[in-house]
Scaffold this motif. Structure first.
Motif, short mmCIF file in Angstrom:
data_model
loop_
_atom_site.label_atom_id
_atom_site.label_comp_id
_atom_site.label_asym_id
_atom_site.label_seq_id
_atom_site.Cartn_x
_atom_site.Cartn_y
_atom_site.Cartn_z
N MET A 71 28.75 14.02 32.13
CA MET A 71 29.95 14.37 32.87
C MET A 71 31.00 14.81 31.85
SD MET A 71 30.05 11.10 35.51
CE MET A 71 29.97 9.88 34.18
N PRO A 72 31.83 15.81 32.14
CA PRO A 72 32.77 16.33 31.14
C PRO A 72 34.04 15.48 31.05
CG PRO A 72 32.95 17.62 33.12
CD PRO A 72 31.86 16.63 33.37
N LEU A 73 33.89 14.25 30.56
CA LEU A 73 35.02 13.34 30.45
C LEU A 73 34.92 12.55 29.16
CD1 LEU A 73 34.14 10.10 31.07
CD2 LEU A 73 33.76 11.07 33.32
N VAL A 74 36.06 12.04 28.71
CA VAL A 74 36.13 11.05 27.64
C VAL A 74 37.20 10.05 28.04
CG1 VAL A 74 36.81 10.59 25.26
CG2 VAL A 74 35.35 12.53 25.76
N GLY A 75 36.92 8.75 27.83
CA GLY A 75 37.91 7.72 28.11
C GLY A 75 38.35 7.03 26.84
N GLY A 82 44.88 2.94 29.59
CA GLY A 82 43.73 3.82 29.48
C GLY A 82 44.15 5.27 29.60
N LEU A 83 43.36 6.13 28.99
CA LEU A 83 43.60 7.58 29.06
C LEU A 83 42.26 8.24 29.35
CD1 LEU A 83 46.28 9.16 28.53
CD2 LEU A 83 45.32 9.76 26.29
N THR A 129 45.40 5.78 33.12
CA THR A 129 44.68 4.84 33.97
C THR A 129 44.98 3.40 33.54
OG1 THR A 129 42.65 4.53 32.67
CG2 THR A 129 42.81 6.54 34.00
N GLU A 130 44.47 2.48 34.32
CA GLU A 130 44.47 1.09 33.90
C GLU A 130 43.49 0.92 32.73
OE1 GLU A 130 46.46 -1.35 35.07
OE2 GLU A 130 47.42 0.29 36.17
N PRO A 131 43.62 -0.13 31.94
CA PRO A 131 42.82 -0.26 30.70
C PRO A 131 41.44 -0.84 30.92
CG PRO A 131 44.38 -2.05 30.82
CD PRO A 131 44.68 -1.18 32.02
N ASP A 132 40.62 -0.21 31.78
CA ASP A 132 39.27 -0.72 31.98
C ASP A 132 38.34 0.41 32.39
OD1 ASP A 132 38.94 -0.77 35.12
OD2 ASP A 132 40.91 -1.59 34.71
N ALA A 137 36.42 5.45 35.51
CA ALA A 137 35.37 6.05 36.34
C ALA A 137 35.90 6.44 37.71
CB ALA A 137 34.20 5.09 36.47
N LYS A 138 36.70 5.56 38.32
CA LYS A 138 37.19 5.84 39.66
C LYS A 138 38.26 6.93 39.66
CE LYS A 138 34.38 2.98 41.51
NZ LYS A 138 33.18 3.50 42.20
#
Length: 542
Positions: A71-75, A82-83, A129-132, A137-138
């Motif tokens: 999937m084209p994402l990085v967390g 979270g970012l 995002t929240e830090p988890d 993912a959501k």
């Protein structure tokens, strides 16, 4: 780059007319938290959590592939936030992940050239995002749903009711090579063991030329009579649709369909002994598949493609192909032809699978493969169920066919000792499948070929239903299949790592079903609020 603030994200746009001759451009770059520790969430295999361990390295990873991005994402996670960064234009893209000698780590997407230049604007998004892991993912899931890029099981099954039989099935690899077996009688043994649903593959080879040998054996070819006998057991069968490349058989047909490089040459890819395959252009595949499904494979009930979602998206510089006559084919156009091929594989009713989990095709196919071993003591990358937190109620993430519960022949450790993938570890593979809510995978009978380690030389090996390792794998698989019947269509709503060493993990699904898995070899009684759990095992907590 132009940054634009939206209600829920920041859009970052690379203006191609300003940088047309540029090579790779990092968009928007990698991030670190200010004054806090960093954890990276990477879309490699089923998903990886990386806390910065391991030796220095610098990877450039393509889409799909074994070890590419799903999937084209990085967390990016820190204790306080979270970012999430998503690549919105993904056709010409690489994921760069690395670490230097000072310990600095990074993960970012590189927008690469299309047909020799940047050509078109590239876009990324940044979400807070929240830090988890679940929040990351959501957030991605909400984005793709809002963009119309998500099709759930309810919608897929309404269009193709036969997909209902996916849930609770045994993924049953029967080997690439023809064996001396009565395959129908072998499937009867599976039924007697307790598997009332199974996805048997391959039944035959669907390719341009079947006059090949693998380990000295011809491709598997179940007769129509055998196929009908197996179908009467309630099982589904698929061909091995191997269309991404063609054997050099000196025929005019395959010469005409070869993909060409910028210098006009065909592009070598696979080889078995002295047989050589070259990439084929995707623009010819839809018509070939439609003809195959209407003829030689009309008795199949699902379709499995080789690497078509894993490694096929590419450019073609042949100027005499009718679909792009007089000009090269871009990756953006190539992707649309792959989608057409997958739709042809459905033949109106069928489930479709392919090597490689790749969410670019989540609406067109149903099962994608290749997962890492859940091993947390040895390697810096920790597998997490990232793909299923996003897509559990839309797609199945299966093992690569060579990595069945009982098949240890093709294991690998990543070149930088970051993670391991393979098969033949039935207990931890079953625990991973239970945690992820996925079906089990066994190679219970048949013949397969393997590289000897010398040049391109191969040999054949076989499994029989009565082999102790097969019987053990089937015993581990049966409760996983029953679990999948119950939860396979539901959204995964929760994931948590319960132990400091990563070995004990927990997931939950929309109906409240909670799974706890212990991937270590030892009994774990040290998790607050949980009863002791045997080594390499899983338990349904509710």
């Amino acid at each position: 780059m132009r940054y634009r603030m939206e209600a829920d994200y920041v859009e970052v746009r690379l203006l191609a007319d300003r940088l047309r001759e540029a090579g790779n451009v990092s968009l928007p770059g990698s991030f670190v938290p200010s004054g806090e520790t960093l954890e990276l969430v990477l879309p490699i295999m089923q998903g990886m959590l990386w806390r910065g361990g391991g030796a220095p390295f610098d990877w450039r990873l393509g889409e799909g592939r074994h070890g590419g991005f799903a999937m084209p994402l990085v967390g990016y996670l820190s204790p306080s936030g979270g970012l999430l960064v998503t690549a919105e234009t993904r056709d010409d893209l690489e994921l760069r992940v690395g670490k230097d000698s000072t310990g600095r780590c990074w993960a970012n997407y590189l927008q690469t050239q299309s047909l020799g230049t940047l050509r078109y604007d590239r876009v990324a998004r940044i979400y807070v995002t929240e830090p988890d892991i679940v929040s990351l993912a959501k957030t991605y899931r909400s984005k793709i749903i809002a963009q119309g890029n998500f099709k759930g099981w309810e919608e897929k099954i309404a269009e193709r009711p036969a997909l209902e039989r996916l849930f609770g099935s045994l993924m049953c690899f029967a080997g690439y090579c023809q064996d001396e077996l009565d395959y129908a009688k072998e499937c009867e043994k599976l039924r007697q063991f307790g598997f009332d649903r199974a996805l048997i593959y391959p039944a035959r080879f669907n390719t341009y030329n079947n006059d090949i040998l693998m380990g000295g054996l011809p491709p598997i070819h179940m007769s129509r009579q055998t196929v009908e006998q197996i179908k009467r057991l309630g099982y589904d069968l698929a061909p091995w649709s191997w269309l991404n490349e063609a054997l050099d058989d000196n025929s005019g047909f395959v010469e005409r369909i070869y993909r060409k490089s910028p210098d006009g040459n065909r592009i070598p890819h696979w080889a078995i002994d002295d047989q050589k395959w070259y990439w084929a252009c995707t623009t010819f595949m839809e018509a070939f598949q439609q003809q195959a499904n209407a003829g030689a494979f009309s008795d199949m009930t699902w379709d499995h493609f080789d690497v078509i979602t894993c490694a096929a998206n590419n450019e073609c510089y042949a100027l005499d192909h009718p679909a792009h006559a007089g000009r090269p084919l871009s990756r953006t156009e190539d992707r649309e032809w792959i989608k057409k091929l997958l739709a042809a594989g459905q033949a109106g009713t069928r489930a479709v699978s392919s090597e490689g989990f790749n969410d670019a095709y989540s609406k067109e196919y149903d099962l994608g493969s290749v997962k890492a071993f859940p091993m947390f003591n040895q390697w810096p990358f920790w597998p997490i169920p990232l793909t299923m937190l996003v897509y559990h109620d839309s797609m199945i993430h299966s093992w690569w066919e060579m990595h069945s519960y009982n098949n240890p022949y093709f294991g690998r450790i990543n070149g930088n000792n970051m993670y391991e993938y393979g098969g033949g570890r039935a207990r931890i593979q079953a625990a991973m499948d239970a945690l992820m809510g996925c079906p089990p995978d066994v190679f219970p009978f048949g013949a397969q070929y393997m590289w000897t380690g010398k040049g391109q030389e191969t040999f054949a090996y076989r499994y029989r239903f009565e082999d102790p390792e097969v019987q053990f794998a089937l015993r581990e698989a049966l409760p996983v299949a029953r679990l999948h019947r119950k939860i396979g269509k539901q959204e995964m709503i929760h994931f948590r790592i319960l132990s400091e060493d990563g070995n004990v993990q927990e997931t939950a699904f929309a109906d409240g079903t909670t799974i706890v898995a212990n991937f270590s070899a030892s009994i774990r009684g040290d998790i607050p609020g949980h009863d002791p759990l045997l080594g390499e095992s899983w338990r349904q907590a509710q």
